[in-house]
Design a protein around this motif. Structure first.
Motif, PDB file in Angstrom:
ATOM      1  N   ALA A 348      16.209 -10.458  -7.574  1.00 60.32           N
ATOM      2  CA  ALA A 348      17.525 -10.308  -6.943  1.00 60.32           C
ATOM      3  C   ALA A 348      17.444  -9.354  -5.757  1.00 60.32           C
ATOM      4  O   ALA A 348      18.002  -9.628  -4.686  1.00 60.32           O
ATOM      5  CB  ALA A 348      18.536  -9.817  -7.969  1.00 60.32           C
ATOM      6  N   ALA A 349      16.778  -8.221  -5.932  1.00 63.24           N
ATOM      7  CA  ALA A 349      16.645  -7.249  -4.841  1.00 63.24           C
ATOM      8  C   ALA A 349      15.911  -7.858  -3.654  1.00 63.24           C
ATOM      9  O   ALA A 349      16.311  -7.676  -2.495  1.00 63.24           O
ATOM     10  CB  ALA A 349      15.915  -6.003  -5.351  1.00 63.24           C
ATOM     11  N   THR A 350      14.840  -8.578  -3.927  1.00 64.78           N
ATOM     12  CA  THR A 350      14.071  -9.201  -2.851  1.00 64.78           C
ATOM     13  C   THR A 350      14.904 -10.231  -2.110  1.00 64.78           C
ATOM     14  O   THR A 350      14.868 -10.315  -0.876  1.00 64.78           O
ATOM     15  CB  THR A 350      12.804  -9.856  -3.422  1.00 64.78           C
ATOM     16  OG1 THR A 350      12.019  -8.861  -4.094  1.00 64.78           O
ATOM     17  CG2 THR A 350      11.971 -10.488  -2.326  1.00 64.78           C
ATOM     18  N   ALA A 351      15.690 -11.008  -2.853  1.00 69.50           N
ATOM     19  CA  ALA A 351      16.539 -12.022  -2.220  1.00 69.50           C
ATOM     20  C   ALA A 351      17.571 -11.379  -1.299  1.00 69.50           C
ATOM     21  O   ALA A 351      17.832 -11.870  -0.195  1.00 69.50           O
ATOM     22  CB  ALA A 351      17.224 -12.861  -3.289  1.00 69.50           C
ATOM     23  N   ILE A 352      18.166 -10.285  -1.740  1.00 72.92           N
ATOM     24  CA  ILE A 352      19.149  -9.577  -0.908  1.00 72.92           C
ATOM     25  C   ILE A 352      18.490  -9.049   0.358  1.00 72.92           C
ATOM     26  O   ILE A 352      19.005  -9.215   1.470  1.00 72.92           O
ATOM     27  CB  ILE A 352      19.802  -8.423  -1.706  1.00 72.92           C
ATOM     28  CG1 ILE A 352      20.636  -8.989  -2.859  1.00 72.92           C
ATOM     29  CG2 ILE A 352      20.666  -7.563  -0.797  1.00 72.92           C
ATOM     30  CD1 ILE A 352      21.060  -7.941  -3.873  1.00 72.92           C
ATOM     31  N   ALA A 353      17.336  -8.418   0.196  1.00 72.43           N
ATOM     32  CA  ALA A 353      16.655  -7.825   1.345  1.00 72.43           C
ATOM     33  C   ALA A 353      16.265  -8.888   2.370  1.00 72.43           C
ATOM     34  O   ALA A 353      16.391  -8.674   3.591  1.00 72.43           O
ATOM     35  CB  ALA A 353      15.424  -7.057   0.873  1.00 72.43           C
ATOM     36  N   ARG A 354      15.809 -10.029   1.919  1.00 77.40           N
ATOM     37  CA  ARG A 354      15.321 -11.063   2.838  1.00 77.40           C
ATOM     38  C   ARG A 354      16.417 -11.682   3.682  1.00 77.40           C
ATOM     39  O   ARG A 354      16.120 -12.304   4.721  1.00 77.40           O
ATOM     40  CB  ARG A 354      14.611 -12.158   2.032  1.00 77.40           C
ATOM     41  CG  ARG A 354      13.222 -11.742   1.548  1.00 77.40           C
ATOM     42  CD  ARG A 354      12.575 -12.834   0.720  1.00 77.40           C
ATOM     43  NE  ARG A 354      11.220 -12.474   0.336  1.00 77.40           N
ATOM     44  CZ  ARG A 354      10.482 -13.136  -0.545  1.00 77.40           C
ATOM     45  NH1 ARG A 354      10.992 -14.212  -1.147  1.00 77.40           N
ATOM     46  NH2 ARG A 354       9.256 -12.748  -0.827  1.00 77.40           N
ATOM     47  N   LEU A 355      17.662 -11.519   3.287  1.00 76.04           N
ATOM     48  CA  LEU A 355      18.757 -12.069   4.090  1.00 76.04           C
ATOM     49  C   LEU A 355      18.952 -11.310   5.396  1.00 76.04           C
ATOM     50  O   LEU A 355      19.623 -11.810   6.305  1.00 76.04           O
ATOM     51  CB  LEU A 355      20.052 -12.075   3.276  1.00 76.04           C
ATOM     52  CG  LEU A 355      20.093 -13.083   2.123  1.00 76.04           C
ATOM     53  CD1 LEU A 355      21.368 -12.929   1.319  1.00 76.04           C
ATOM     54  CD2 LEU A 355      19.952 -14.504   2.637  1.00 76.04           C
ATOM     55  N   VAL A 356      18.397 -10.109   5.487  1.00 81.57           N
ATOM     56  CA  VAL A 356      18.397  -9.367   6.758  1.00 81.57           C
ATOM     57  C   VAL A 356      17.042  -9.611   7.400  1.00 81.57           C
ATOM     58  O   VAL A 356      16.054  -8.942   7.084  1.00 81.57           O
ATOM     59  CB  VAL A 356      18.653  -7.867   6.542  1.00 81.57           C
ATOM     60  CG1 VAL A 356      18.723  -7.147   7.887  1.00 81.57           C
ATOM     61  CG2 VAL A 356      19.945  -7.653   5.759  1.00 81.57           C
ATOM     62  N   GLU A 357      16.967 -10.572   8.313  1.00 81.61           N
ATOM     63  CA  GLU A 357      15.675 -10.997   8.857  1.00 81.61           C
ATOM     64  C   GLU A 357      15.029  -9.927   9.721  1.00 81.61           C
ATOM     65  O   GLU A 357      13.802  -9.785   9.729  1.00 81.61           O
ATOM     66  CB  GLU A 357      15.863 -12.284   9.660  1.00 81.61           C
ATOM     67  CG  GLU A 357      16.313 -13.476   8.816  1.00 81.61           C
ATOM     68  CD  GLU A 357      16.442 -14.741   9.629  1.00 81.61           C
ATOM     69  OE1 GLU A 357      15.899 -14.789  10.759  1.00 81.61           O
ATOM     70  OE2 GLU A 357      17.091 -15.695   9.152  1.00 81.61           O
TER      71      GLU A 357
END
Length: 385
Positions: A348-357
């Protein structure tokens, strides 16, 4: 004797009270009920067929009832926001608000459950007894250290996800923020020296998730200073922190911990002086998350830190649990997961972070209104389930 005038009640004339008038939730049927045929299908006699089928195969409840998409938001009102132990009735507006967020951002139905008890055994028993109605349990605003025991025992007892958002939702979003903040200051996440102020629910979970993410140097402070084995009369959860954090063996107060540190994470509700923030390493990261008053004002922190985040919506980089829990439960419910694992939290944390390219000092997490967030988290969680 002169009679004392009655104390004036609270002023309920403002726009906040108008917005909450009548509560924030309602029940809406999903099937039409317009005639006798509809009634015979949705209620008696037709409903009996569904009941008999579920009695023979309980897994059918996920298909033929609301259980698959319904979460209980449970509290005893003992640690509500920054208001403290205000009790279950006063906590109800917060639980209603949480239910609104579940629906708005994750499409998850949820029901506020405010329990009148402070006893761990009674809370565990009460929640376990109502669990058949729900596909998941979201624990909310329950004081530490009771929250740790309640969550642990419910996870062992129930076969549905049990998640204390004050702990793990906060930890997930903090990890996502640090993943991107580390990129902004061009440092490896694993090499950061992190100081956490606050050893309650959020502080304990943040420390644990950061260490699982490879961050080796985590120091946790409470009101008495750095938590380390030499401290006397440590509660059980702090004893575990003393054994698993502070690898350099620091002693003293928050000032001793912050000297040369790369990251400050505030989840204590206390205050930290500007001169202590100034002693942190160059290009430091400050996540001052107490609400509504951060441990250090973001404008003050920005004089010394390269990246600053708060829990407030009126400054950049709002660290808000709504980035995590709607998608987390969406993914867990859709996949039929029996628990929310550490791997799912990391995903979940990784998915959130990846949305900020392309992270910048002004944007290390996506907006809570970014429509991609909950679906991305749900997919990541479901993949790990």
């Amino acid at each position: 004797m002169t009679a004392l005038a009655p104390s004036p009640g609270p002023d309920t004339s403002g726009p906040v009270f108008h917005a909450h008038e009548g509560g924030k939730l309602e029940s809406v049927p999903t099937k039409p009920l317009n005639n006798r045929d509809d009634l015979s299908l949705l209620y008696t006699p037709g409903v009996a067929d569904v009941c008999r089928a579920i009695a023979q195969d309980p897994s059918l409840a996920h298909r033929y009832t609301t259980r698959k998409n319904t979460v209980a938001v449970v509290t005893d009102g003992s640690a509500v926001l920054g208001l403290g132990n205000i009790g279950p009735v006063a906590a109800l507006p917060v639980m209603e608000g949480k239910a609104v967020l579940f629906k708005q951002f994750g499409g998850v139905d949820s029901v506020p459950v405010c329990l009148e008890t402070g006893d761990v055994d009674e809370l565990v028993e009460a929640i376990a007894r109502i669990a058949p109605t729900y596909g998941g349990i979201n624990l909310e605003d329950i004081s530490a250290p009771r929250c740790f025991e309640i969550e642990r025992r419910l996870q062992q007892r129930l076969d549905i996800p049990v998640f204390h958002d004050d702990q793990h939702g906060t930890a997930i979003v903090v990890l996502a923020a640090l993943m991107n903040a580390a990129k902004v200051v061009d440092r490896a996440l694993e090499g950061l020296r992190v100081v956490i102020s606050g050893a309650g629910a959020a502080g304990v979970a943040i420390a644990a998730l950061l260490r699982r993410s490879g961050v080796h140097d985590v120091v946790v402070c409470d009101s008495r200073g750095i938590i380390e084995p030499g401290q006397e009369q440590l509660a059980d959860h702090k004893r575990r922190l003393a054994a698993t954090t502070n690898p350099r063996g620091l002693r003293g107060g928050i000032g001793d911990a912050l000297r040369g540190a790369d990251v400050f994470v505030g989840v204590s509700g206390g205050t930290v002086a500007e001169e202590l923030i100034a002693t942190m390493a160059p290009e430091s990261i400050v996540l001052a998350l107490a609400n509504p008053d951060p441990e250090v004002h973001p404008d003050v922190a920005a004089r010394h830190a390269a990246v600053v985040a708060t829990g407030r919506s009126d400054f950049p980089n709002q660290i808000n649990n709504v980035l995590a829990f709607p998608g987390l439960f969406r993914g867990a419910l859709d996949s039929g997961a029996a628990a929310i694992t550490e791997t799912m939290k990391m995903a979940a944390a990784t998915a959130i972070a990846r949305l900020v390219e392309h992270p910048t000092a002004q944007e290390i997490v996506p907006s809570v209104f970014d429509p991609r967030v909950a679906p991305a988290v749900a997919r990541a969680v479901a993949d790990r389930a």
